[in-house]
Design a protein around this motif. Sequence first.
Motif, PDB file in Angstrom:
ATOM      1  N   PRO A   3       0.879  -1.353  -0.015  1.00 64.57           N
ATOM      2  CA  PRO A   3      -0.081   0.192   0.003  1.00 64.57           C
ATOM      3  C   PRO A   3       0.961   1.349  -0.086  1.00 64.57           C
ATOM      4  O   PRO A   3       1.985   1.221   0.509  1.00 64.57           O
ATOM      5  N   ALA A   4       0.233   2.453  -0.500  1.00 62.50           N
ATOM      6  CA  ALA A   4       0.776   3.435  -0.286  1.00 62.50           C
ATOM      7  C   ALA A   4       0.864   4.031   1.355  1.00 62.50           C
ATOM      8  O   ALA A   4       0.303   3.340   2.053  1.00 62.50           O
ATOM      9  N   PHE A   6       0.489   5.359   4.723  1.00 59.32           N
ATOM     10  CA  PHE A   6      -0.735   6.030   5.411  1.00 59.32           C
ATOM     11  C   PHE A   6      -0.403   6.230   6.964  1.00 59.32           C
ATOM     12  O   PHE A   6       0.294   5.412   7.604  1.00 59.32           O
ATOM     13  N   LEU A  41      -6.229  -1.246  -0.681  1.00 60.40           N
ATOM     14  CA  LEU A  41      -4.882  -0.445  -0.518  1.00 60.40           C
ATOM     15  C   LEU A  41      -3.739  -1.127  -1.007  1.00 60.40           C
ATOM     16  O   LEU A  41      -3.077  -0.475  -1.707  1.00 60.40           O
ATOM     17  N   LYS A  42      -3.688  -2.349  -0.945  1.00 61.79           N
ATOM     18  CA  LYS A  42      -2.420  -3.098  -1.575  1.00 61.79           C
ATOM     19  C   LYS A  42      -2.464  -2.900  -2.911  1.00 61.79           C
ATOM     20  O   LYS A  42      -1.453  -3.014  -3.786  1.00 61.79           O
ATOM     21  N   ARG A  44      -3.746  -0.433  -4.395  1.00 65.93           N
ATOM     22  CA  ARG A  44      -3.557   1.167  -4.412  1.00 65.93           C
ATOM     23  C   ARG A  44      -4.989   1.537  -5.338  1.00 65.93           C
ATOM     24  O   ARG A  44      -4.976   2.853  -5.915  1.00 65.93           O
ATOM     25  N   GLN A  47      -6.215   4.891  -1.421  1.00 63.57           N
ATOM     26  CA  GLN A  47      -4.832   5.592  -0.914  1.00 63.57           C
ATOM     27  C   GLN A  47      -5.293   6.745   0.215  1.00 63.57           C
ATOM     28  O   GLN A  47      -4.915   7.649   0.023  1.00 63.57           O
TER      29      GLN A  47
END
Length: 291
Positions: A3-4, A6, A41-42, A44, A47
């Motif tokens: 993920p990005a 966070f 999330l993974k 993306r 985000q």
Amino acid sequence: MFPAAFDYAAPTTLGEALALLEQRGDEAKIMAGGQSLIPLLKLRFAQPALVIDIGRLPAMAGIGRDNGHLSIGALARHVDIERNADLPKLCPILVETVHWISDPLVRNRGTMAGSVCHADPSGDWGSVMLALDASLVAHSQSGERVIPADGFFQGPFTTTLRPDEIVTEIRLPMPKGPAGGAYNKLERKVGDFATVAVAVYVELSGGKIANAGIGLTAVGETNIKATAAEKALIGHEPTDELIAEAARLASEAAHPKDDIRGTAAYKKDVVRVYVQRGLKTALGRAKESKS
Ligand SMILES: Cc1cc2nc3c(=O)[nH]c(=O)nc-3n(C[C@H](O)[C@H](O)[C@H](O)COP(=O)(O)OP(=O)(O)OC[C@H]3O[C@@H](n4cnc5c(N)ncnc54)[C@H](O)[C@@H]3O)c2cc1C
């Protein structure tokens, strides 16, 4: 894929979670079981700058009767529904449906409320919520709002929930007379999302259908409430002709697309067959029920 980056917060009170949402709601995502959010999330596709993990909020996982309705806490996991001792009598369609959802790994972590908030048109719970005329209780710092499931789903993965709101509970009305439901799902293999699925619910009074609910899965932009089919049933004796007509109307309400799971025409016909089949099962269960 990772993920990005966070920020992560794990509030321990609802007030703390709501304050965080008030400040950063537009850039935050609530996480319950994470079974839909973490894959997003993974990949993306999502985000968020902040993930608010509500898994530690107390008193949100209960399941039980409350003031004439059945209350399912927002942190009740699929497995809690599967194993609850009272649900087979109180609301058997929930127990029937939960077995169709993925596999034990997902059912151990994912929540019913998370599934409904995720608003995947292929999600199973959304159709059951529409058939049962459920409501979602949402809290924000401005107070509480009770949102009917009918109208909650706005489009694929889109609902009427505001960015500052957390769903705390799902409410299901208790039947006023003999009642029965059924969830039929066509899937390519065990644990798969639906090719088509149909939730059906009926209540009887004096030999007639007093209330009817039909929800359709994976045949449109959202889970669909087959309102015309429901209206056709209410107030009438359940004859084969009536059931066939309701099934035809429900099929008309479906707007599936051709895809690797089947053609649109095939899926519409599965809706017709499953509504017919579900109604017959639900009516049989209603006649057997003692409530
Ligand atoms: C391999 C796999 C197979 C699956 N198969 C099926 C299937 O066959 N049928 C099916 O129906 N589902 C299926 N699912 C989805 C599964 O049911 C998820 O558990 C469910 O969709 C999301 O629940 P969650 O608690 O994990 O929510 P999360 O992933 O934590 O959240 C999902 C979304 O809802 C929001 N959200 C969650 N809780 C709240 C709340 N209380 N208030 C406000 N917003 C909230 C989040 O912000 C996020 O946008 C599958 C998932 C996986 C990974």
